[in-house]
Design an enzyme around this catalytic site. Structure first.
Site, PDB file in Angstrom:
ATOM      1  N   GLU A 278      41.682  28.494  26.590  1.00 29.61           N
ATOM      2  CA  GLU A 278      41.724  27.685  25.370  1.00 29.61           C
ATOM      3  C   GLU A 278      43.048  26.954  25.237  1.00 29.61           C
ATOM      4  O   GLU A 278      43.086  25.794  24.802  1.00 29.61           O
ATOM      5  CB  GLU A 278      41.474  28.571  24.144  1.00 29.61           C
TER       6      GLU A 278
ATOM      7  N   ARG B  83      43.424  31.199  19.836  1.00 29.64           N
ATOM      8  CA  ARG B  83      44.250  31.345  21.046  1.00 29.64           C
ATOM      9  C   ARG B  83      45.153  30.136  21.284  1.00 29.64           C
ATOM     10  O   ARG B  83      46.169  30.247  21.955  1.00 29.64           O
ATOM     11  CB  ARG B  83      43.333  31.458  22.279  1.00 29.64           C
TER      12      ARG B  83
ATOM     13  N   LYS C  52      25.233  40.085  38.344  1.00 24.42           N
ATOM     14  CA  LYS C  52      24.963  40.036  36.903  1.00 24.42           C
ATOM     15  C   LYS C  52      23.452  40.101  36.691  1.00 24.42           C
ATOM     16  O   LYS C  52      22.691  39.386  37.345  1.00 24.42           O
ATOM     17  CB  LYS C  52      25.545  38.731  36.329  1.00 24.42           C
TER      18      LYS C  52
HETATM   19  C1  LIG Z   1      39.181  34.084  24.510  1.00 26.16           C
HETATM   20  C2  LIG Z   1      37.705  34.062  24.757  1.00 26.16           C
HETATM   21  N1  LIG Z   1      37.119  32.918  25.155  1.00 26.16           N
HETATM   22  C3  LIG Z   1      35.794  32.887  25.370  1.00 26.16           C
HETATM   23  C4  LIG Z   1      35.033  33.998  25.212  1.00 26.16           C
HETATM   24  C5  LIG Z   1      33.531  33.945  25.391  1.00 26.16           C
HETATM   25  N2  LIG Z   1      33.092  34.720  26.536  1.00 26.16           N
HETATM   26  C6  LIG Z   1      32.650  35.980  26.399  1.00 26.16           C
HETATM   27  S1  LIG Z   1      32.177  36.678  27.816  1.00 26.16           S
HETATM   28  C7  LIG Z   1      32.576  35.292  28.666  1.00 26.16           C
HETATM   29  C8  LIG Z   1      32.378  35.257  30.144  1.00 26.16           C
HETATM   30  C9  LIG Z   1      33.092  36.368  30.785  1.00 26.16           C
HETATM   31  O1  LIG Z   1      32.858  36.371  32.141  1.00 26.16           O
HETATM   32  P1  LIG Z   1      33.262  37.645  32.964  1.00 26.16           P
HETATM   33  O2  LIG Z   1      34.576  38.138  32.499  1.00 26.16           O
HETATM   34  O3  LIG Z   1      33.166  37.293  34.385  1.00 26.16           O
HETATM   35  O4  LIG Z   1      32.205  38.736  32.555  1.00 26.16           O
HETATM   36  P2  LIG Z   1      30.642  38.781  32.925  1.00 26.16           P
HETATM   37  O5  LIG Z   1      29.927  38.262  31.731  1.00 26.16           O
HETATM   38  O6  LIG Z   1      30.420  37.997  34.137  1.00 26.16           O
HETATM   39  O7  LIG Z   1      30.352  40.226  33.116  1.00 26.16           O
HETATM   40  C10 LIG Z   1      33.052  34.295  27.821  1.00 26.16           C
HETATM   41  C11 LIG Z   1      33.455  32.941  28.237  1.00 26.16           C
HETATM   42  C12 LIG Z   1      35.678  35.176  24.775  1.00 26.16           C
HETATM   43  N3  LIG Z   1      35.007  36.288  24.526  1.00 26.16           N
HETATM   44  N4  LIG Z   1      37.007  35.180  24.574  1.00 26.16           N
END
Ligand SMILES: Cc1ncc(C[n+]2csc(CCOP(=O)(O)OP(=O)(O)O)c2C)c(N)n1
Ligand SMILES: CC(=O)[C@@H](O)[C@H](O)COP(=O)(O)O
Ligand SMILES: [Mg+2]
Length: 619
Positions: free
Chosen positions: A365, A393, A280
């Site tokens: 969630e 959710r 990342k």
């Molecule tokens: C249902 C939901 N919960 C929380 C989030 C907030 N959120 C957005 S990106 C993320 C982290 C995602 O991690 P990953 O899938 O590993 O992607 P990366 O950022 O590492 O590329 C979170 C918690 C969301 N978008 N949707």
């Protein structure tokens, strides 16, 4: 100034596919340069995009987009996809009013196969597409690209569970960077780390070989033992058990490997699972060093990485975070829960000061709410810090597991109302509507920082399910009072006495209501509670004014104002009521204050709407 000579020649994935593979490393470098420069002007989700440059290039290079569908999970990592699909110039308006969205949107481009923003939907959607192609006799392909964070959600596993029993040529690409927004958590994350660790597998294999060499009679047993061990540790086991052909882990920054692997996968039938390892923030030192900070960043200086300063006023998130630590000190039963939003929900300090009472449950969630319900059953006092939009959710869990059992689970609902640049996927437009109809709920909406603190205490002390909802960003910047005094439940307060018109305001709209009231000489009530409503105050206002105006940063449909109308009807008071709030439409991304004004919810808009309505009143 960035120099991106190769990128400048590309406007479609077809043009990308016409390049020689040897050109792609240069293109990847140019894309990173472009990304950093572009996001430094607009703000946005930088680190995830830097990490997926090669993967995005390889997917568009190997698959025939837009005929083949790429479904991105969350969609915060799609800037390179946008750049390569005809939106390079439009990146200057990313997340800006009138500009392109920060997430894929079907209406924005034929390359955006599925609209996203909330996580963990990609496998389900891509599976649906793959099944549709099968039904329609089409040879189109569907690819889901999901991060290791998004993979922690139950929904992703529901989809794997379904997909693994089909013969559909669905490709799931797991982009594993060992990060969610903050470091990823949970047993699955540990498992993925083991898959990535060649050492672990090698050690287990050596142990197996040792057993094999001991004696012939136990050779067969040992072989099975080795297989068993391999079953536990061999890369891909879990996903293979789900019915996928597991490939990987492979280096997600090595274009040669990516291209070869994807070309090979394209020839295979049945569900495929490709595990790709990326970094990342890759290629931009500040983001590599602090991917959490650059997950979502405001405008910054690309030379130093230093982001622009905020106005210095404490945000509601900070008010909540400080309150949580103070309350935790006062009551040892308090625990804090976040579904993967430690930073955004203001839990960093709490997680450091109370590590044993802090729970990041991953992007889960639904589980967060039922986990809290279980804790509450046994006398622990859970506070679930959750964004309004993500609480959607967990609606059944809130009703069925928390409210129906009247359990003292407290929701600290952040990002209630319009959130600005993230747009409609992230707007907290509905929580008052969907919470208000749930029996047993206490619902509070503070109008300023001190009221927020006191309402948080009120909700925490309440012996039943409760919610305090507050907006993104800061309030007026009032000096914070340190106490932990509750407010009386179901009591609002009259903030201004006027004549003819009473503005019945909730939460963030109390401030613009007060401003509008000066010009209108209207009364203003800060209702504080959406449930239970202050019936005495409503009765008094209804009997002494010609018009009641309800104000809330929530959908008018079913919101707090609807509650006021229901209460007045029950009281049998036939006073005219005007409802002001969010309209029955999804509001496009932009600047939050301007979006609110666009809905007529700033002081000028309120004044105008009230004046218009007054002219319709009978003399
Ligand atoms: C249902 C939901 N919960 C929380 C989030 C907030 N959120 C957005 S990106 C993320 C982290 C995602 O991690 P990953 O899938 O590993 O992607 P990366 O950022 O590492 O590329 C979170 C918690 C969301 N978008 N949707
Ligand atoms: C993609 C996503 O869901 C989060 O990164 C979100 O954009 C965070 O929003 P805030 O900036 O309001 O914390
Ligand atoms: Mg990740």
């Amino acid at each position: 100034m960035t120099t991106t000579p190769l990128l400048d020649t590309l406007d479609t994935p077809a043009a990308l596919r016409a390049l020689a593979p040897d050109d792609l490393p240069q293109l990847a470098a140019e894309l990173r340069e472009f990304l950093v420069e572009s996001v430094s002007h607009t703000g946005g989700h930088l680190a995830s995009n830097l990490g997926t440059v090669e993967l995005t290039l390889a997917l568009h290079y190997v698959f025939d987009t837009p005929t083949d569908r790429i479904v991105w999970d969350v969609g915060h990592q799609t800037y390179v996809h946008k750049i390569l699909t005809g939106r390079r110039a439009a990146m200057a308006g990313l997340r800006q009013p009138g500009g392109i969205a920060g997430f894929p949107r079907r209406a924005e481009s034929e390359y955006d196969a599925f609209g996203v923003g909330h996580s963990s939907t990609s496998i389900s959607a891509a599976l649906g597409m793959a099944e549709a192609f099968h039904q329609l006799g089409s040879s189109q392909r569907a690819v889901a690209v999901i991060g290791d964070g998004a993979m922690t959600a139950g929904m992703a596993f529901e989809a794997l569970n379904n997909a693994g029993t089909t013969d559909l040529p669905l490709l799931v690409v797991l982009n594993d960077n060992d990060m969610s927004i903050s470091p990823n958590v949970g047993a699955l994350n540990n498992y993925l780390a083991r898959l990535m660790s060649g050492k672990f597998y090698a050690a287990a294999r050596r142990a197996g070989e040792k057993v094999l060499s001991v004696a012939p009679p136990i050779r067969e047993l040992a072989k099975r033992a080795e297989e068993h061990m391999k079953g536990m540790v061999t890369p891909g086991t879990l996903f293979e058990e789900f019915g996928f052909n597991y490939i990987g882990p492979i280096d997600g920054h090595d274009l040669d490997v990516l291209l070869d692997t994807l070309h090979n996968i394209k020839q295979l039938s049945g569900p495929q699972f490709l595990h790709v390892v990326t970094k990342k923030g890759k290629g931009y030192k500040p983001a590599e060093a602090n991917p959490c900070l650059y997950h979502g960043v405001s405008r910054f200086d690309p030379a130093t990485g230093v982001a622009e300063k905020s106005d210095g006023k404490p945000t509601y998130t900070q008010v909540f975070g400080d309150w949580l630590c103070d309350m935790a000190a006062a009551d040892t039963r308090l625990v804090g829960i976040t579904p993967a939003m430690r930073e955004g929900s203001g839990l960093v300090r709490f997680s450091q000061e109370y590590p044993k009472r802090y729970f990041d449950v991953g992007i889960a969630e639904q589980h967060a709410l039922t986990f809290a319900a279980g804790l509450a059953c046994e006398g622990v006092k859970p506070v679930v810090a959750i964004y309004s939009t993500f609480l959607q959710r967990a609606y059944d869990q809130l009703i069925h597991d928390v409210a129906l059992q009247d359990l003292p689970v407290m929701l600290a609902i952040d990002r209630a109302g319009l959130v600005g640049a993230d747009g409609p996927t992230h707007a907290g437009s509905f929580d008052l509507s969907f919470l208000r109809c749930i029996p047993n709920m206490l619902i509070a909406a503070p109008s300023d920082e001190n009221e927020c603190r006191r309402l948080l205490t009120t909700a925490f002390l309440h012996d039943g399910p409760s919610a305090v909802r507050y907006p993104r960003g800061s309030g007026a910047g009032a000096a914070l009072e340190p106490g932990l005094d509750p407010l009386e439940i179901g009591r609002g307060v009259l903030r201004r006495s006027g004549r003819d018109v009473a503005l019945v305001a909730f939460g963030s709209l109390v401030a613009p209501a007060l401003a509008a009231a000066e010009a209108l000489d209207a009364s203003v009530a800060d209702m504080r509670f959406v449930k239970p409503l202050d019936i005495d105050l409503l009765r008094e206002l209804a009997q002494s004014h010609r018009l009641l105006v309800t104000l809330e940063e929530n959908a008018v449909a079913g919101g707090a104002g609807a509650g006021v109308a229901e209460a007045l009807a029950e009281l049998g008071i036939p006073v005219p009521v005007l409802h002001l709030g969010l309209p029955d439409t999804f509001i496009e991304h932009g600047n939050a204050a301007r979006m609110l004004a666009g809905c007529g919810l700033d002081a000028a808009g309120i004044e105008q709407a009230v004046r218009r309505r007054i002219t319709l009143l009978p003399e």
